[in-house]
Design an enzyme around this catalytic site. Structure first.
Site, PDB file in Angstrom:
ATOM      1  CG  PHE A   1      40.830  29.695  47.385  1.00 60.27           C
ATOM      2  CD1 PHE A   1      41.945  30.386  46.967  1.00 60.27           C
ATOM      3  CD2 PHE A   1      40.889  29.468  48.703  1.00 60.27           C
ATOM      4  CE1 PHE A   1      43.138  31.030  47.600  1.00 60.27           C
ATOM      5  CE2 PHE A   1      41.882  29.851  49.373  1.00 60.27           C
ATOM      6  CZ  PHE A   1      42.882  30.488  48.943  1.00 60.27           C
TER       7      PHE A   1
ATOM      8  CB  ILE B   1      37.539  37.490  48.096  1.00 59.91           C
ATOM      9  CG1 ILE B   1      38.592  37.557  46.997  1.00 59.91           C
ATOM     10  CG2 ILE B   1      36.045  37.960  47.703  1.00 59.91           C
ATOM     11  CD1 ILE B   1      38.267  36.435  45.931  1.00 59.91           C
TER      12      ILE B   1
ATOM     13  CB  THR C   1      42.309  39.520  46.176  1.00 56.93           C
ATOM     14  OG1 THR C   1      41.167  40.350  46.035  1.00 56.93           O
ATOM     15  CG2 THR C   1      42.440  38.046  45.999  1.00 56.93           C
TER      16      THR C   1
ATOM     17  NE  ARG D   1      50.296  51.815  35.193  1.00 53.76           N
ATOM     18  CZ  ARG D   1      49.895  53.005  35.453  1.00 53.76           C
ATOM     19  NH1 ARG D   1      48.750  53.472  34.687  1.00 53.76           N
ATOM     20  NH2 ARG D   1      50.833  53.797  35.995  1.00 53.76           N
TER      21      ARG D   1
ATOM     22  CG  ASN E   1      49.363  48.014  45.624  1.00 59.11           C
ATOM     23  OD1 ASN E   1      50.836  48.170  45.640  1.00 59.11           O
ATOM     24  ND2 ASN E   1      48.779  47.816  46.688  1.00 59.11           N
ATOM     25  N   PRO E   2      51.753  46.360  42.955  1.00 61.33           N
ATOM     26  CG  PRO E   2      53.638  46.764  41.443  1.00 61.33           C
ATOM     27  CD  PRO E   2      52.480  47.573  42.401  1.00 61.33           C
ATOM     28  CE  LYS E   3      54.208  44.460  50.989  1.00 62.32           C
ATOM     29  NZ  LYS E   3      55.028  45.359  51.851  1.00 62.32           N
TER      30      LYS E   3
ATOM     31  CD  GLU F   1      40.208  32.852  38.617  1.00 60.35           C
ATOM     32  OE1 GLU F   1      39.628  31.910  38.638  1.00 60.35           O
ATOM     33  OE2 GLU F   1      39.860  34.019  38.145  1.00 60.35           O
TER      34      GLU F   1
HETATM   35 MO1  MOS Z   1      37.378  32.587  41.053  1.00 57.37          MO
HETATM   36  S1  MOS Z   1      37.427  30.404  40.795  1.00 57.37           S
HETATM   37  O1  MOS Z   1      36.508  32.915  39.772  1.00 57.37           O
HETATM   38  O2  MOS Z   1      36.998  32.841  42.721  1.00 57.37           O
END
Ligand code: MOS
Length: 746
Positions: A242, A468, A470, A633, A636-638, A710
């Site tokens: 984060f 990370i 994501t 675009r 990978n929508p999921k 974000e």
């Molecule tokens: Mo984000 S605050 O750029 O990990």
């Protein structure tokens, strides 16, 4: 293992835009993914830092005699018996970034509670902790400041200005002039920050909880005073960051220095309590927002003046004015800011830094204006939709904010909204409906990648960005599959290691947009190399053909004109006596680039919140949420949807729960644990309806992908507090919403 042959389509399979679960999911759920604190090396010792128990003053003496006598203790280090660290030079671009610039033990001054003053090293974690607690530190205490009231340290500096905002505000028929406050928020990833440092022959490997391994190396080699190539940073899996794990913090440099001194690998895991002070936080902000409008809703003036708290030494700026100059059409505008110093740890970026608190102020003020005008808040925004980025007088690369609001309104049922406060009821509860717009920058940074196509029909993708949590492993596997025609399950993605081709930070929501072009061009280069081998040389299976006449589909090379002529790619490599077809690719940053000069690059979105309010029991819930996002675009929508859902839950926390308090007596963060620092949990999360508009932004990269890490947090708190106003008539301008705020007037 031989695989059943599936006849492939004539062109590469279209794997993007599907719903692939994370490729690293099985490793994680089966406990095989190795996080930093899981790393265990032979002879490894444990380090536990000693944090100061004052917030301001000087260290008079440190007595480690008793600590050193405890079982298993190998050493206790502090200023004077540990080789000093250097500061790193100021950053250039995104290399050399660090928020707390003073290295541990640089001087004997204490500037915040919990600042590292010593570190104990022992054979076990428990022994090291006991030793750390046995270190006796005497201080000369000075007066500290952790006052939540922010005071500018110098006159506000103008960030953006046009027209005559003062005169236009004075003569505006409708005015809003309010101050909005967002509290100190602490990143609380599940995974604690940690470093394992191991030296060998003057070289150090750092296993790190890092969102940016390349930058970590670029800072650490300077601070340690060793050649750059002597530092390797590894971060294979991250239990989220984060923003808190973007830049290096003191514990990492301490672990490296201590390991060098003690001559053994050292593990240092930061405690949850210490994470409230030594690894950054989103600072408290205080924002005066003035907006003037004509009676038809046309904005004539915006003033956005804000302060953010920072530490004594570092000038961290929470760029709250980031979105203000371009989100709406307004001829007269000024954004200005200053910092306010306190005896706290240095702040850092937290998900949507700047824009998230900034949009809380701006979107709240817009909602207040809509109420004052008796105008629907969507209609107010529609009337102020700009034709271009008015602060820079350039077009947006791709902006569909109006469509986000329209689609969101339909999904939410906004047309049924009765604007009168407290007028809507359901099942005996009062309903509140609120909305807000949101935006976040769309950027790219430099990236390099390599793709190797091996004899087993596999491809290996490497780049020194990191996943990370994501979904970077998954997205890159998909991109490589798309570009090579090799099935996604045969693609191995290797990330998070400075020995790999340099890749971007996982921050700013730009890792995906940055790495995709590099990986797809590396993949295409590897395919070209393979097809060239298929045509050249006496034993080549397609000797005499041109590489352009061939294709690679499902791991097999064939003539485009005759797909049945195929041979496995491994055979092509074997006949050429080559181990792997190799391609490398790179892509460039948008920072200072031609497209960034010509276009305003941003994602947009609209957030819709429903709250239920039960005055008899003072119970407030977010009961429904609709988020419509225009972020280019979706590769990978999921996992993209996961990002928005997670960010909305974080936005519920921001609106209703999260706030770190500093104890005025000692300057310590007092609710420094997960029991007292309240975050939204699953029980607080309503059904969240996420829609992506899916307009490719080809200015940003060939696939048209922007980022989604974000933007889901932007605007969310304002949508919720606007819904709270609609339900209760109470406008909460200082987050988080407290029940006692809502009890006024019964
Ligand atoms: Mo984000 S605050 O750029 O990990």
């Amino acid at each position: 293992m031989s695989r059943a042959r599936v006849p492939g389509p004539p062109s590469a399979p279209k794997v993007l835009g599907g719903k692939l679960p994370r490729v690293d999911g099985p490793l994680k759920v089966s406990g095989q993914a190795t996080y930093t604190s899981d790393v265990s090396l032979p002879g490894m010792l444990y380090a536990v830092p000693v944090g100061s128990t004052i917030a301001s003053g000087r260290i008079v003496s440190i007595d480690a005699g008793a600590a050193r006598k405890l079982p298993g203790v190998r050493a206790v280090y502090y200023r004077g018996n540990l080789k000093p660290f250097f500061r790193s030079a100021p950053a250039q671009g995104f290399s050399g970034m660090i928020d707390e610039r003073r290295p541990p033990f640089e001087d004997d001054v204490v500037r915040y509670y919990g600042q590292y003053v010593a570190v104990a090293v022992a054979q076990t974690f428990e022994q090291a902790r006991a030793a750390a607690e046995a270190v006796r530190v005497r201080y000369a205490t000075e007066k500290h400041n952790v006052d939540p009231q922010l005071v500018a340290d110098k006159p506000l500096a103008t960030e953006s200005e046009r027209g005559d905002p003062e005169a236009a505000f004075q003569s505006a028929p409708v005015k809003i002039d309010q101050t909005y406050v967002t509290p100190t928020e602490v990143h609380n990833p599940i995974e604690l920050h940690a470093t394992v440092a191991a030296w060998e022959d003057g070289k150090v490997t750092l296993y790190e909880t890092s969102q940016a391994v390349m930058n970590h190396r670029d800072v650490l080699y300077q601070m340690l005073g060793v050649p750059k190539e002597n530092v390797r940073v590894v971060s294979h899996f991250l239990g989220s960051g984060f923003g808190g794990k973007l830049w290096p913090w003191g514990h990492s440099i301490l672990a490296a220095g201590v390991a060098r001194e003690v001559g053994a690998p050292v593990k240092l895991v930061v405690t949850r309590q210490s994470m409230f002070q030594t690894v950054g936080q989103r600072p408290r902000t205080q924002q005066r927002f003035r907006v003037g409008a004509n009676r038809d809703g046309k904005l004539v003036s915006i003033h956005h003046e804000y302060l953010n708290q920072t530490s004594i030494l570092d000038d961290y700026t929470e760029g709250c004015g980031e979105a203000t100059p371009f989100l709406y059409s307004v001829p007269n505008l000024r954004v200005a800011s200053a910092i306010s110093r306190a005896n706290i740890g240095t702040p850092t970026a937290m998900r949507g830094p700047g824009a998230v608190p900034g949009l809380f102020a701006m979107e709240s003020a817009l909602d207040e204006l809509a109420v004052a005008l008796q105008m629907d808040p969507i209609e107010l925004r529609r009337r102020n939709e700009p034709q271009q980025d008015e602060s820079r007088k350039v077009p947006f690369s791709s902006r569909h904010l109006l469509e986000c609001m329209q689609v969101g309104a339909e999904k939410f049922g906004w047309a049924r909204r009765d604007p009168r406060v407290g007028a809507m009821k359901r099942d005996g509860l009062t309903l509140g409906w609120g909305m807000a717009a949101c935006t976040w920058g769309a950027m790219r940074s430099d990236a390099q990648a390599s793709v190797e196509i091996g004899r087993e029909g596999t491809a290996t993708v490497t780049t020194a960005t990191q996943d990370i949590g994501t979904g970077t492993y998954t997205v890159l596997a998909l991109v490589a599959a798309e570009a090579t025609g090799i099935p996604v399950e045969k693609i191995d993605v290797r990330l998070g290691d400075t020995v790999l081709p340099p890749g971007p930070i996982s921050g700013g929501s730009w890792a995906t947009a940055s790495v995709i072009p590099a990986v797809s061009s590396a993949a295409r280069a590897a395919v070209r190399s393979l097809l060239t081998m298929a045509t050249s040389g006496p034993s080549a299976p397609f000797a005499g053909a041109k590489p352009g006449d061939l294709q690679l589909v499902n791991g097999r090379v064939s003539r485009k004109s005759d797909p049945s002529s195929d041979v496995p790619l491994g055979e092509v490599l074997a006949r050429a006596n080559v181990g792997a077809a190799v391609g490398s690719g790179q892509s460039g940053t948008t920072f200072g680039s031609e497209e960034a000069r010509k276009y305003s690059l941003h994602s947009f979105g609209a957030q819709f919140a429903e709250v239920t309010w039960q005055p008899e029991t003072a119970r407030l819930r977010v009961s429904r949420f609709v988020s419509v996002i225009d972020a280019g675009r979706m590769i990978n929508p999921k996992p993209a949807r996961n990002q928005i859902e997670g960010a909305v839950v974080m936005g519920i926390g921001m609106a209703l729960f999260e706030e770190a308090h500093y104890d005025r007596r000692y300057g310590a963060p007092i609710n420094n644990n997960l029991a007292d620092y309240i975050m939204a949990t699953n029980a607080d999360a309503p059904p969240i309806d996420v829609t992506f508009l899916d307009y490719p932004d080809k200015v940003l990269n060939e696939l048209g992908a922007r980022g989604v890490g974000e933007i889901g947090l932007a605007g969310t708190a304002a949508a919720i507090t606007s819904a709270v106003y609609h339900a209760t008539g109470v406008r909460v301008r200082e987050l988080p919403v407290r029940i006692e705020d809502l009890l006024v007037g019964g």
